[in-house]
Design a protein around this motif. Structure first.
Motif, mmCIF file in Angstrom:
data_model
loop_
_atom_site.group_PDB
_atom_site.id
_atom_site.type_symbol
_atom_site.label_atom_id
_atom_site.label_comp_id
_atom_site.label_asym_id
_atom_site.label_seq_id
_atom_site.Cartn_x
_atom_site.Cartn_y
_atom_site.Cartn_z
ATOM 1 N N ARG A 1 0.833 -1.205 0.000
ATOM 2 C CA ARG A 1 0.000 0.000 0.000
ATOM 3 C C ARG A 1 0.867 1.254 0.000
ATOM 4 O O ARG A 1 1.865 1.326 0.706
ATOM 5 C CB ARG A 1 -0.922 0.025 1.226
ATOM 6 N N ARG B 1 -8.011 1.789 0.842
ATOM 7 C CA ARG B 1 -8.692 1.128 -0.271
ATOM 8 C C ARG B 1 -7.628 0.570 -1.213
ATOM 9 O O ARG B 1 -6.582 1.183 -1.442
ATOM 10 C CB ARG B 1 -9.588 2.094 -1.031
ATOM 11 N N ASN B 2 -7.876 -0.613 -1.727
ATOM 12 C CA ASN B 2 -6.977 -1.255 -2.681
ATOM 13 C C ASN B 2 -5.526 -1.177 -2.197
ATOM 14 O O ASN B 2 -5.166 -1.770 -1.196
ATOM 15 C CB ASN B 2 -7.133 -0.633 -4.064
ATOM 16 N N ASN B 3 -4.693 -0.406 -2.880
ATOM 17 C CA ASN B 3 -3.267 -0.314 -2.531
ATOM 18 C C ASN B 3 -2.899 1.043 -1.960
ATOM 19 O O ASN B 3 -1.779 1.511 -2.114
ATOM 20 C CB ASN B 3 -2.405 -0.609 -3.767
ATOM 21 N N SER C 1 -14.336 0.999 1.013
ATOM 22 C CA SER C 1 -15.415 0.377 0.251
ATOM 23 C C SER C 1 -16.482 -0.205 1.175
ATOM 24 O O SER C 1 -17.675 -0.149 0.871
ATOM 25 C CB SER C 1 -14.855 -0.716 -0.665
#
Length: 311
Positions: A83, A98-100, A193
C-alpha cells in the motif's frame, strides 16, 4: 457530588516535540479563528455537506469495515501489503484504506506542544478526548524505528524529531487508552469500500455512499458493465448447453419447455439490466447536481455567517 477532573495534557513540557518558538500560530490570534481551526482539524464529518454522515453515526456497523484499534497495522506492515501512504488533511479520512492506498493525516504541530494543549485543548473534554485518541493511532502506527523513518519520509511528523524523542514523548501515554467509548477511534484502519457499503445500505445513500471513490462516470460504470458481462457470459454458456440438450437424441418436452422459459428470462434480464443502468445514471447525475447546489449554498451561508461575526 464529585466533579469530573479537568483534562490535562498527556505529556509534560520536557517531552513536548514542538516548543513555543517553533509553533507559529499567528493567523489564529482570535478565539473564533482558533475554534474554526480546531473544528477543521478534528471534524469527523464532511464540512462541505449540510447532512453529512460521520463515522460515529454508523458506529454499530463499523465492525464490517475493520478490526478494533488494538489491531491497527504499523506503517511498515502497510508497505509490506503493497500500500502507498497517501497524505490527507481531513480527520475523517485518517486511517482508512482502499486497494493499494492507506490514507493518513499528519500530526499537526500544535498537537505536540504542551502549552497549546493547556490553553486550547484541555478546556474542552470532548476535544481533548478526540485529539488524544488521534495521537494514540500514531503510537500504534509507529512501533518500530522503521515505522518512524517512514513517518518522516511521508511527512507525517514534523521535521527535526529524533527516534529517542519520539520514544520519550510516547512513554507518558498509558499502554491502552480509556475503555471503548463507542466512537470511530475504537477501531483501527477501516476499509473505505465497506464504509460506503454500510452508508448505502443502512443510511439509504445508494448513489454517493460515504465518499465518492470514483470521480468520473466512465470509471464509476466500468464496474457495472464488468459484472453484467460476467453474468451474461454465464447465461450464454447455459443457453449453449440447452442447445446441445435439444438435439434429436436427447430432446424431451421438459427440456424444450425449460429452454424456452430460460431464454425468455435471459432476454428480460438483458433488457432490464441496460434500462437499470440508464436509470441509475440519471439518478446519480441528479444526486450529484443536488449535492453541488447544497454545497454551494452551504458554503455561501458559512461565509456570510463568518463575515457577520467579525467585529
Amino acid at each position: 457530588m464529585s466533579q469530573a477532573s479537568t483534562p490535562t495534557p498527556p505529556f509534560d513540557t520536557k517531552h513536548e516535540l514542538v516548543n513555543d518558538t517553533e509553533l507559529e500560530m499567528h493567523p489564529l490570534n482570535t478565539k473564533r479563528r482558533m475554534d474554526e481551526y480546531l473544528h477543521r482539524e478534528t471534524c469527523l464529518k464532511d464540512p462541505n455537506s449540510t447532512d453529512a454522515i460521520g463515522l460515529n453515526d454508523i458506529y454499530s456497523h463499523l465492525w464490517m469495515a475493520g478490526l478494533l484499534a488494538a489491531n491497527t497495522r504499523p506503517l511498515h506492515y502497510h508497505k509490506f501489503l503493497g500500500r502507498d501512504i497517501v497524505i490527507v488533511e481531513q480527520m475523517r479520512l485518517h486511517l482508512t484504506w482502499r486497494n493499494n492506498q492507506v490514507f493518513l493525516k499528519p500530526i499537526p504541530k500544535c498537537f505536540l506542544n504542551h502549552n497549546f494543549w493547556s490553553t486550547n485543548i484541555c478546556k474542552d473534554p470532548a476535544l481533548h478526548n478526540q485529539v488524544l485518541r488521534f495521537l494514540f493511532t500514531y503510537i500504534r502506527l509507529i512501533k518500530h524505528e522503521s515505522d518512524f523513518n517512514l513517518a518522516h519520509k511521508y511527512e507525517l511528523l514534523p521535521e527535526g524529531i529524533s527516534w529517542k524523542q519520539w520514544i520519550d514523548f510516547t512513554l507518558p501515554f498509558p499502554s491502552q487508552p480509556t475503555e471503548r467509548q463507542r466512537d470511530r477511534w475504537d477501531y483501527g484502519d477501516l476499509r473505505l469500500s465497506r464504509i460506503n457499503l454500510v452508508v448505502r445500505v443502512f443510511c439509504w445513500r445508494p448513489f454517493r455512499g460515504w465518499i465518492m471513490l470514483r470521480t468520473d462516470y466512465n470509471a464509476y460504470f466500468t464496474s457495472f458493465f464488468a459484472v453484467l458481462a460476467a453474468t451474461f457470459a454465464v447465461f450464454s454458456v447455459a443457453l449453449s448447453a440447452f442447445q446441445v440438450a435439444m438435439s434429436p437424441d436427447f430432446a424431451s418436452p421438459h427440456v424444450l419447455k425449460a429452454e424456452y422459459w430460460f431464454s425468455i428470462v435471459s432476454l428480460l434480464l438483458l433488457v432490464a439490466s441496460f434500462v437499470g443502468v440508464i436509470l441509475w445514471f440519471v439518478a446519480l447525475f441528479l444526486s450529484n447536481a443536488i449535492f453541488a447546489v447544497k454545497s454551494t449554498f452551504g458554503r455561501r451561508k458559512r461565509i456570510r455567517a463568518g463575515s457577520s461575526a467579525q467585529p
